[in-house]
Design a protein around this motif. Structure first.
Motif, PDB file in Angstrom:
ATOM      1  N   THR A  99      46.672  47.063  33.384  1.00  0.00           N
ATOM      2  CA  THR A  99      46.502  46.305  34.627  1.00  0.00           C
ATOM      3  C   THR A  99      45.099  46.479  35.192  1.00  0.00           C
ATOM      4  OG1 THR A  99      48.858  46.599  35.106  1.00  0.00           O
ATOM      5  CG2 THR A  99      47.420  45.934  36.933  1.00  0.00           C
ATOM      6  N   ASN A 100      44.613  47.710  35.171  1.00  0.00           N
ATOM      7  CA  ASN A 100      43.260  47.972  35.679  1.00  0.00           C
ATOM      8  C   ASN A 100      42.203  47.217  34.871  1.00  0.00           C
ATOM      9  OD1 ASN A 100      44.284  49.675  37.642  1.00  0.00           O
ATOM     10  ND2 ASN A 100      44.049  51.519  36.375  1.00  0.00           N
ATOM     11  N   VAL A 101      42.403  47.169  33.572  1.00  0.00           N
ATOM     12  CA  VAL A 101      41.457  46.447  32.720  1.00  0.00           C
ATOM     13  C   VAL A 101      41.458  44.959  33.054  1.00  0.00           C
ATOM     14  CG1 VAL A 101      40.953  45.739  30.355  1.00  0.00           C
ATOM     15  CG2 VAL A 101      41.508  48.119  30.845  1.00  0.00           C
ATOM     16  N   CYS A 102      42.648  44.374  33.232  1.00  0.00           N
ATOM     17  CA  CYS A 102      42.743  42.950  33.554  1.00  0.00           C
ATOM     18  C   CYS A 102      42.119  42.644  34.920  1.00  0.00           C
ATOM     19  CB  CYS A 102      44.206  42.514  33.537  1.00  0.00           C
ATOM     20  SG  CYS A 102      44.980  42.582  31.897  1.00  0.00           S
ATOM     21  N   LEU A 103      42.393  43.515  35.915  1.00  0.00           N
ATOM     22  CA  LEU A 103      41.809  43.308  37.245  1.00  0.00           C
ATOM     23  C   LEU A 103      40.288  43.425  37.204  1.00  0.00           C
ATOM     24  CD1 LEU A 103      44.348  45.272  39.486  1.00  0.00           C
ATOM     25  CD2 LEU A 103      44.110  42.796  39.249  1.00  0.00           C
ATOM     26  N   ILE A 128      38.388  42.762  34.642  1.00  0.00           N
ATOM     27  CA  ILE A 128      37.859  41.563  33.992  1.00  0.00           C
ATOM     28  C   ILE A 128      37.759  40.416  34.994  1.00  0.00           C
ATOM     29  CG2 ILE A 128      38.372  39.779  32.270  1.00  0.00           C
ATOM     30  CD1 ILE A 128      39.522  41.981  30.506  1.00  0.00           C
ATOM     31  N   GLU A 129      38.812  40.244  35.803  1.00  0.00           N
ATOM     32  CA  GLU A 129      38.784  39.182  36.805  1.00  0.00           C
ATOM     33  C   GLU A 129      37.665  39.392  37.818  1.00  0.00           C
ATOM     34  OE1 GLU A 129      42.594  38.957  38.581  1.00  0.00           O
ATOM     35  OE2 GLU A 129      43.624  38.293  36.758  1.00  0.00           O
ATOM     36  N   LYS A 130      37.487  40.639  38.243  1.00  0.00           N
ATOM     37  CA  LYS A 130      36.430  40.941  39.213  1.00  0.00           C
ATOM     38  C   LYS A 130      35.044  40.686  38.624  1.00  0.00           C
ATOM     39  CE  LYS A 130      34.858  44.534  42.401  1.00  0.00           C
ATOM     40  NZ  LYS A 130      35.079  45.919  42.894  1.00  0.00           N
ATOM     41  N   LEU A 131      34.861  41.086  37.378  1.00  0.00           N
ATOM     42  CA  LEU A 131      33.568  40.866  36.729  1.00  0.00           C
ATOM     43  C   LEU A 131      33.286  39.371  36.549  1.00  0.00           C
ATOM     44  CD1 LEU A 131      33.634  43.674  34.011  1.00  0.00           C
ATOM     45  CD2 LEU A 131      32.231  43.611  36.067  1.00  0.00           C
TER      46      LEU A 131
END
Length: 409
Positions: free
Chosen positions: A158-162, A164-167
């Motif tokens: 989940t942290n990785v996906c979030l 990615i979205e933030k970046l």
């Protein structure tokens, strides 16, 4: 590892056999490996026997080495030939060591957890590290990938996906900023280019205007002088024909005609050509004002009125001593002082007489304002040029005032 390659590997150094020698127990080893084992065994012996005992690393049986050492051991020619043929062939399916040429990765280093070759264990940076064979290491590490992946929990995913979205959001934001800046650059330079083009066309129009004035001023004079020259040439031709005339009557008649035409030609007044100058010079203006003006202030530079000025109306240059004194005076004058002097000239003109306001039309006032504006802009860049312009302006105003006074009376 391929089974055939295992048969070509020394059990001491785990590398392809080099100079294979056969022990009396029929096991084969590299000669250098046997030398190392023999040297280690002799270090623990107080005396050296005639025949050197050696425990075979494979079968652990005690064999005797001749006094001449491993050199006297028989060479395994069959194995050596197979190795040479094997090394001449390409083996893309066999992994080799990147540090030791053509040495297979056939040992697993337990300390560094990676495949190594025999040279890495004997002479390389893995010397002395604990090792294991490939099959045993394979069985021990078989479950390692699954255990490693278990460390990647749902929270980590989940942290990785979030992230990615933030970046991606930040990337889009900054790209939009760059696009806005690019638009600003295009608009700024378009506006600057339009301003420069407008100023260029204005300067060219001013030059075309003074050029038309020059043509209007000089063209009639040139045509008149050409007619006088043609008349003179015609008289010279007539004089030749008169000289050839033999009849006294005709000769005297022609002489009288020549006399009258010469008299008429001499009575024509030649124009008095006075030296003039084109002022101001655009080249000097570009050098002294434009090149030293900030880009944002270019649109405020007024287009000067270019005229033909008589040299007698310009301020005299003066002697070297006077020029030196003038230079010192110019250096001591502040730009504000010169501006005040210019403003005083305008005040004097306006306050001289009330009827002046009715005589001075709007075009004249705009012309004087343009001159004063140009004087102030040019002042900060070249005081000498400004002073000359002030002198010219003063002469123009004095002449203008004279005309007004004569008109009033």
């Amino acid at each position: 590892m391929h089974h055939f390659e295992e048969e070509l590997t020394c059990s001491i150094c785990y590398s392809i056999f080099e100079d294979p020698r056969v022990l009396p127990c029929s096991h084969t080893f590299c000669r250098n490996c046997l030398e190392s084992v023999l040297q280690l065994s002799s270090n623990f012996s107080i005396w050296r026997p005639l025949r050197l005992p050696l425990k075979c690393p494979n079968c652990r049986s005690i064999v005797e080495i001749p006094p001449s050492g491993t050199e006297s051991l028989p060479i395994n020619f069959a194995l050596k030939a197979i190795i040479e043929k094997y090394q001449q062939q390409d083996h893309p399916d066999v992994a080799t060591c990147s540090e030791h040429y053509r040495q297979p990765l056939n040992v697993y280093c337990l300390l560094d957890r990676k495949l190594v070759c025999g040279h890495c264990l004997t002479i390389g940076k893995h010397h002395g590290h604990p090792i294991d064979d490939l099959q045993s290491a394979y069985m021990k590490e078989k479950e390692t990938p699954r255990k490693l992946l278990e460390q990647l929990t749902d929270e980590h995913w989940t942290n990785v996906c979030l992230l990615i979205e933030k970046l991606e959001e930040q990337k889009s934001h900054y790209e939009n900023i760059v696009q806005d800046d690019k638009k600003a650059v295009v608009q700024y330079f378009k506006k600057l280019n339009d301003t420069l083009e407008h100023k260029k066309q204005a300067l060219l129009a001013a030059l075309d205007e003074v050029n038309a004035h020059i043509s209007e001023e000089y063209a009639p004079l040139v045509e008149n002088m050409k007619r006088i020259r043609e008349e003179q040439l015609d008289l010279m031709s007539l004089n030749t024909s008169v000289q050839e005339e033999e009849s006294p009557l005709l000769f005297l008649e022609k002489v009288d005609v020549v006399r009258q035409r010469v008299k008429t030609l001499k009575q024509k007044q030649l124009p008095d050509i006075k030296p003039v100058e084109i002022y101001p010079r655009i080249g000097q203006l570009l050098k002294d004002v434009w090149s030293k003006t900030e880009i944002g202030q270019i649109n405020k530079i007024l287009t000067p009125k270019i005229k033909l000025i008589s040299k007698g109306n310009l301020c005299p240059k003066g002697t070297e001593k006077e020029r030196g004194q003038s230079k010192e005076l110019l250096q001591s004058i502040k730009p504000l002082t010169v501006m005040l002097i210019s403003m005083m000239i305008v005040i004097i003109v306006i306050s001289f007489s009330k009827p002046v306001l009715s005589v001075v039309n709007e075009v004249t006032l705009i012309y004087i304002s343009d001159i004063l504006q140009f004087v102030y802009q040019d002042l900060c860049n070249n005081l000498q040029a400004v002073m000359e312009m002030l002198c010219h302006t003063s002469n123009f105003l004095m002449e203008f005032m004279g005309r007004i006074v004569s008109f009033s009376f």
